[in-house]
Design a protein around this motif. Structure first.
Motif, PDB file in Angstrom:
ATOM      1  N   VAL A 311     -12.025  -6.945 -50.417  1.00 33.93           N
ATOM      2  CA  VAL A 311     -12.155  -5.612 -49.824  1.00 33.93           C
ATOM      3  C   VAL A 311     -10.837  -5.083 -49.262  1.00 33.93           C
ATOM      4  O   VAL A 311     -10.432  -3.962 -49.592  1.00 33.93           O
ATOM      5  CB  VAL A 311     -13.267  -5.609 -48.748  1.00 33.93           C
ATOM      6  N   PRO A 312     -10.100  -5.838 -48.406  1.00 36.18           N
ATOM      7  CA  PRO A 312      -8.839  -5.288 -47.890  1.00 36.18           C
ATOM      8  C   PRO A 312      -7.815  -4.977 -48.981  1.00 36.18           C
ATOM      9  O   PRO A 312      -7.164  -3.932 -48.943  1.00 36.18           O
ATOM     10  CB  PRO A 312      -8.324  -6.391 -46.953  1.00 36.18           C
ATOM     11  N   VAL A 313      -7.675  -5.900 -49.943  1.00 35.27           N
ATOM     12  CA  VAL A 313      -6.712  -5.670 -51.023  1.00 35.27           C
ATOM     13  C   VAL A 313      -7.143  -4.482 -51.887  1.00 35.27           C
ATOM     14  O   VAL A 313      -6.327  -3.636 -52.269  1.00 35.27           O
ATOM     15  CB  VAL A 313      -6.557  -6.941 -51.886  1.00 35.27           C
ATOM     16  N   ALA A 314      -8.443  -4.394 -52.176  1.00 30.47           N
ATOM     17  CA  ALA A 314      -8.947  -3.278 -52.984  1.00 30.47           C
ATOM     18  C   ALA A 314      -8.762  -1.947 -52.270  1.00 30.47           C
ATOM     19  O   ALA A 314      -8.471  -0.928 -52.904  1.00 30.47           O
ATOM     20  CB  ALA A 314     -10.424  -3.511 -53.312  1.00 30.47           C
ATOM     21  N   LYS A 315      -8.908  -1.939 -50.945  1.00 33.47           N
ATOM     22  CA  LYS A 315      -8.719  -0.701 -50.189  1.00 33.47           C
ATOM     23  C   LYS A 315      -7.271  -0.234 -50.265  1.00 33.47           C
ATOM     24  O   LYS A 315      -7.002   0.949 -50.481  1.00 33.47           O
ATOM     25  CB  LYS A 315      -9.136  -0.902 -48.733  1.00 33.47           C
ATOM     26  N   VAL A 316      -6.342  -1.157 -50.062  1.00 37.98           N
ATOM     27  CA  VAL A 316      -4.917  -0.800 -50.130  1.00 37.98           C
ATOM     28  C   VAL A 316      -4.552  -0.322 -51.533  1.00 37.98           C
ATOM     29  O   VAL A 316      -3.884   0.711 -51.705  1.00 37.98           O
ATOM     30  CB  VAL A 316      -4.044  -2.005 -49.715  1.00 37.98           C
ATOM     31  N   ALA A 317      -5.001  -1.060 -52.556  1.00 39.15           N
ATOM     32  CA  ALA A 317      -4.697  -0.678 -53.944  1.00 39.15           C
ATOM     33  C   ALA A 317      -5.375   0.641 -54.305  1.00 39.15           C
ATOM     34  O   ALA A 317      -4.768   1.512 -54.943  1.00 39.15           O
ATOM     35  CB  ALA A 317      -5.140  -1.789 -54.894  1.00 39.15           C
ATOM     36  N   GLY A 318      -6.644   0.798 -53.900  1.00 30.85           N
ATOM     37  CA  GLY A 318      -7.387   2.014 -54.233  1.00 30.85           C
ATOM     38  C   GLY A 318      -6.804   3.247 -53.570  1.00 30.85           C
ATOM     39  O   GLY A 318      -6.663   4.305 -54.204  1.00 30.85           O
ATOM     40  N   LEU A 319      -6.457   3.144 -52.281  1.00 33.24           N
ATOM     41  CA  LEU A 319      -5.860   4.282 -51.583  1.00 33.24           C
ATOM     42  C   LEU A 319      -4.490   4.627 -52.168  1.00 33.24           C
ATOM     43  O   LEU A 319      -4.137   5.814 -52.285  1.00 33.24           O
ATOM     44  CB  LEU A 319      -5.736   3.976 -50.088  1.00 33.24           C
ATOM     45  N   SER A 320      -3.712   3.609 -52.530  1.00 35.21           N
ATOM     46  CA  SER A 320      -2.408   3.857 -53.162  1.00 35.21           C
ATOM     47  C   SER A 320      -2.589   4.596 -54.483  1.00 35.21           C
ATOM     48  O   SER A 320      -1.834   5.534 -54.793  1.00 35.21           O
ATOM     49  CB  SER A 320      -1.666   2.541 -53.390  1.00 35.21           C
ATOM     50  N   TYR A 321      -3.576   4.178 -55.260  1.00 38.67           N
ATOM     51  CA  TYR A 321      -3.867   4.841 -56.538  1.00 38.67           C
ATOM     52  C   TYR A 321      -4.243   6.300 -56.324  1.00 38.67           C
ATOM     53  O   TYR A 321      -3.763   7.196 -57.033  1.00 38.67           O
ATOM     54  CB  TYR A 321      -4.998   4.087 -57.242  1.00 38.67           C
ATOM     55  N   LEU A 322      -5.087   6.568 -55.327  1.00 40.43           N
ATOM     56  CA  LEU A 322      -5.503   7.945 -55.042  1.00 40.43           C
ATOM     57  C   LEU A 322      -4.314   8.794 -54.597  1.00 40.43           C
ATOM     58  O   LEU A 322      -4.160   9.936 -55.029  1.00 40.43           O
ATOM     59  CB  LEU A 322      -6.590   7.949 -53.969  1.00 40.43           C
ATOM     60  N   LEU A 323      -3.481   8.239 -53.735  1.00 38.02           N
ATOM     61  CA  LEU A 323      -2.328   8.983 -53.228  1.00 38.02           C
ATOM     62  C   LEU A 323      -1.343   9.313 -54.340  1.00 38.02           C
ATOM     63  O   LEU A 323      -0.807  10.434 -54.405  1.00 38.02           O
ATOM     64  CB  LEU A 323      -1.634   8.174 -52.131  1.00 38.02           C
ATOM     65  N   LEU A 324      -1.098   8.346 -55.215  1.00 43.66           N
ATOM     66  CA  LEU A 324      -0.166   8.589 -56.328  1.00 43.66           C
ATOM     67  C   LEU A 324      -0.683   9.681 -57.257  1.00 43.66           C
ATOM     68  O   LEU A 324       0.081  10.542 -57.720  1.00 43.66           O
ATOM     69  CB  LEU A 324       0.064   7.295 -57.113  1.00 43.66           C
ATOM     70  N   ASN A 325      -1.981   9.685 -57.529  1.00 42.60           N
ATOM     71  CA  ASN A 325      -2.560  10.703 -58.391  1.00 42.60           C
ATOM     72  C   ASN A 325      -2.548  12.083 -57.733  1.00 42.60           C
ATOM     73  O   ASN A 325      -2.364  13.099 -58.406  1.00 42.60           O
ATOM     74  CB  ASN A 325      -3.993  10.328 -58.774  1.00 42.60           C
ATOM     75  N   ILE A 326      -2.743  12.114 -56.414  1.00 44.63           N
ATOM     76  CA  ILE A 326      -2.672  13.394 -55.692  1.00 44.63           C
ATOM     77  C   ILE A 326      -1.253  13.949 -55.765  1.00 44.63           C
ATOM     78  O   ILE A 326      -1.053  15.148 -56.026  1.00 44.63           O
ATOM     79  CB  ILE A 326      -3.111  13.203 -54.234  1.00 44.63           C
ATOM     80  N   GLN A 327      -0.263  13.102 -55.547  1.00 46.44           N
ATOM     81  CA  GLN A 327       1.124  13.567 -55.550  1.00 46.44           C
ATOM     82  C   GLN A 327       1.598  13.962 -56.941  1.00 46.44           C
ATOM     83  O   GLN A 327       2.450  14.829 -57.096  1.00 46.44           O
ATOM     84  CB  GLN A 327       2.032  12.485 -54.962  1.00 46.44           C
ATOM     85  N   ARG A 328       1.049  13.312 -57.962  1.00 48.02           N
ATOM     86  CA  ARG A 328       1.394  13.685 -59.344  1.00 48.02           C
ATOM     87  C   ARG A 328       0.681  14.937 -59.804  1.00 48.02           C
ATOM     88  O   ARG A 328       1.045  15.529 -60.817  1.00 48.02           O
ATOM     89  CB  ARG A 328       1.040  12.535 -60.300  1.00 48.02           C
ATOM     90  N   GLY A 329      -0.370  15.345 -59.084  1.00 48.13           N
ATOM     91  CA  GLY A 329      -1.165  16.490 -59.516  1.00 48.13           C
ATOM     92  C   GLY A 329      -2.025  16.160 -60.719  1.00 48.13           C
ATOM     93  O   GLY A 329      -2.303  17.036 -61.554  1.00 48.13           O
ATOM     94  N   ASN A 330      -2.467  14.904 -60.813  1.00 50.76           N
ATOM     95  CA  ASN A 330      -3.287  14.474 -61.951  1.00 50.76           C
ATOM     96  C   ASN A 330      -4.605  15.244 -61.967  1.00 50.76           C
ATOM     97  O   ASN A 330      -5.359  15.244 -60.997  1.00 50.76           O
ATOM     98  CB  ASN A 330      -3.562  12.972 -61.835  1.00 50.76           C
ATOM     99  N   ASP A 331      -4.877  15.907 -63.067  1.00 59.85           N
ATOM    100  CA  ASP A 331      -6.055  16.777 -63.167  1.00 59.85           C
ATOM    101  C   ASP A 331      -7.211  16.108 -63.913  1.00 59.85           C
ATOM    102  O   ASP A 331      -8.175  16.780 -64.281  1.00 59.85           O
ATOM    103  CB  ASP A 331      -5.654  18.078 -63.879  1.00 59.85           C
ATOM    104  N   HIS A 332      -7.139  14.807 -64.150  1.00 60.42           N
ATOM    105  CA  HIS A 332      -8.157  14.108 -64.927  1.00 60.42           C
ATOM    106  C   HIS A 332      -8.944  13.142 -64.043  1.00 60.42           C
ATOM    107  O   HIS A 332      -8.454  12.658 -63.026  1.00 60.42           O
ATOM    108  CB  HIS A 332      -7.516  13.338 -66.086  1.00 60.42           C
ATOM    109  N   GLU A 333     -10.178  12.871 -64.457  1.00 63.29           N
ATOM    110  CA  GLU A 333     -11.056  11.882 -63.815  1.00 63.29           C
ATOM    111  C   GLU A 333     -11.200  12.105 -62.310  1.00 63.29           C
ATOM    112  O   GLU A 333     -11.213  11.165 -61.515  1.00 63.29           O
ATOM    113  CB  GLU A 333     -10.531  10.467 -64.082  1.00 63.29           C
ATOM    114  N   LYS A 334     -11.319  13.359 -61.913  1.00 60.94           N
ATOM    115  CA  LYS A 334     -11.441  13.667 -60.481  1.00 60.94           C
ATOM    116  C   LYS A 334     -12.760  13.149 -59.905  1.00 60.94           C
ATOM    117  O   LYS A 334     -12.800  12.679 -58.768  1.00 60.94           O
ATOM    118  CB  LYS A 334     -11.323  15.179 -60.268  1.00 60.94           C
ATOM    119  N   ARG A 335     -13.816  13.243 -60.691  1.00 60.24           N
ATOM    120  CA  ARG A 335     -15.112  12.767 -60.210  1.00 60.24           C
ATOM    121  C   ARG A 335     -15.085  11.255 -59.996  1.00 60.24           C
ATOM    122  O   ARG A 335     -15.637  10.749 -59.006  1.00 60.24           O
ATOM    123  CB  ARG A 335     -16.206  13.161 -61.197  1.00 60.24           C
TER     124      ARG A 335
END
Length: 417
Positions: A311-335
């Protein structure tokens, strides 16, 4: 579940703004038990429930009454080397404080005693604010509810009690006290209360939103959820209006990076130290899991591995993934990314399990006996990581997931105007 095709823009109706993706949809009448879901991100907008907000008050009062015996009565007793030792909900925090682990002590006391009391009291305070028509008091009580209810971890504590008892069953005779019954009943009532709570109902009770025509861009108040024309202050609660949480990405990155750093000593340093027959046994999170496997406690080992490692590792990895996609403006797989965010938010508090086990064990395995238990500095680092990941999840505004670059530019212009 209502037909989401009904949730379309209507120029002459009450509207709901989805808290996840910011889509504005038309409110439709529902039968009791039905829920309205966002057609874009599929998250629940609102639900028609039997009864009024007075049911919330009854549940909160019941919880507050049950809260008293959970704090006063012992939930477990053990006979260790002929000595009876008991543990209450607050004794773990006190023993950690006596042992010099102030940060862990405050965290355990906060989750087990302070948060439940404030949540139940805030519901009662909200009803008092409605009675005297005091918006400032209502705003304060709902602010506490919004920010504290995810820290109510009684269900996690109950699982921790079971794990602690399994660890001690080879050393001591175990008896359960009346406090455990009170905790179970309190958890049940708390669950019913939390799933019912909707701050919109309270704001509508003190000042109903008027029907508005969708003649232009509407701004959603993050405090009272009122949709209104673009301005700086909310018409209903006087809160500052903004498109997204201020500095959401920056604050989330800071917490995520700090949590990732804290996880290193949390997994390297001992999380618990057991003295038995003159031998000092230091356990990290992983070595403790291997010990459980060697003792053929496979189910407990899997639970701790999931809550303390995955859980802790997945949270750090998952939040990092979300942040990177937000900063890139990724318009795919938003749901899909929205579901990932909600999953991270839900599982976060289960990482508290190891800390609760430490608090229970330090109380039950008395110092000065042949068997002695004390937390290690790995537990402190792990507690810091847990808190930081939970703060990071709350700092991230999920509406940023649904923001496309053209929409971002448009909103910057609207804000400047």
């Amino acid at each position: 579940m209502t037909d989401t095709s009904q949730l379309t823009a209507n120029r002459d109706s009450n509207h709901h703004c989805c808290k996840i993706c910011s889509l504005v949809v038309t409110e439709v009448p529902l039968e009791v038990g039905q829920g309205a879901y966002c057609p874009r991100c599929e998250q629940k907008l609102y639900q028609s429930r039997k009864g009024t907000i007075s049911v919330d008050l009854a549940l909160a009062l019941t919880c507050l009454i049950l809260f008293i015996p959970t704090q006063l009565f012992e939930f477990v007793h053990i006979r260790l080397f002929g000595v009876m030792i008991s543990s209450s909900l607050t004794s773990g925090a006190y023993d950690l404080f006596e042992g010099g682990f102030l940060a862990l002590s405050l965290l355990i006391f906060f989750c087990c005693s302070v948060v439940p009391f404030l949540v139940f009291s805030s519901v009662i305070l909200s009803h008092f604010a409605l009675k005297i028509r005091n918006r400032a008091l209502l705003k304060l009580s709902l602010f506490l509810l919004r920010n504290l209810k995810q820290w109510v971890t009684l269900d996690v504590f109950l699982v921790s009690v079971a794990i602690s008892c399994f660890k001690l069953k080879d050393y001591a005779d175990i008896y359960f006290g009346y406090g455990l019954i009170a905790i179970i009943l309190l958890q049940l009532m708390t669950f019913l209360l939390v799933i019912r709570l909707d701050s919109r109902n309270y704001w509508e009770a003190i000042k109903p939103s008027l029907e508005r025509q969708s003649t232009g861009t509407m701004l959603h108040c993050h405090t009272c959820h009122l949709l209104q024309p673009i301005k700086t202050k909310c018409d209903r609660c006087n809160s500052r209006l903004y498109w997204f949480k201020p500095y959401s990405v920056l604050k989330t990155w800071i917490c995520v990076i700090a949590a990732a750093i804290a996880l290193i000593p949390a997994n390297i340093l001992p999380i618990s130290i057991l003295l038995t027959n003159g031998k000092r046994l230091e356990d990290t999170i992983m070595s403790g899991i291997f010990s459980l496997i060697n003792s053929q406690m496979y189910g407990i080992a899997l639970i701790i591995f999931t809550a303390s490692i995955v859980v802790p590792v997945a949270k750090v990895a998952g939040l990092s993934y979300l942040l990177l996609n937000i900063q890139r403006g990724n318009d795919h797989e938003k749901r899909l990314r929205t579901k990932l965010y909600l999953t991270i938010k839900w599982i976060g508090r289960w990482s508290m399990m190891d800390l609760f086990v430490v608090a229970i064990m330090i109380t039950l395995v008395d110092r000065g006996q042949i068997l002695d238990f004390t937390p290690g500095y790995g537990a402190v680092a792990f507690g810091i990581a847990v808190v930081l990941t939970m703060i990071a999840t709350e700092s991230l505004d999920p509406k940023l997931i649904w923001l496309s670059p053209p929409e971002e530019k448009k909103r910057e212009l609207l804000t400047n105007e």
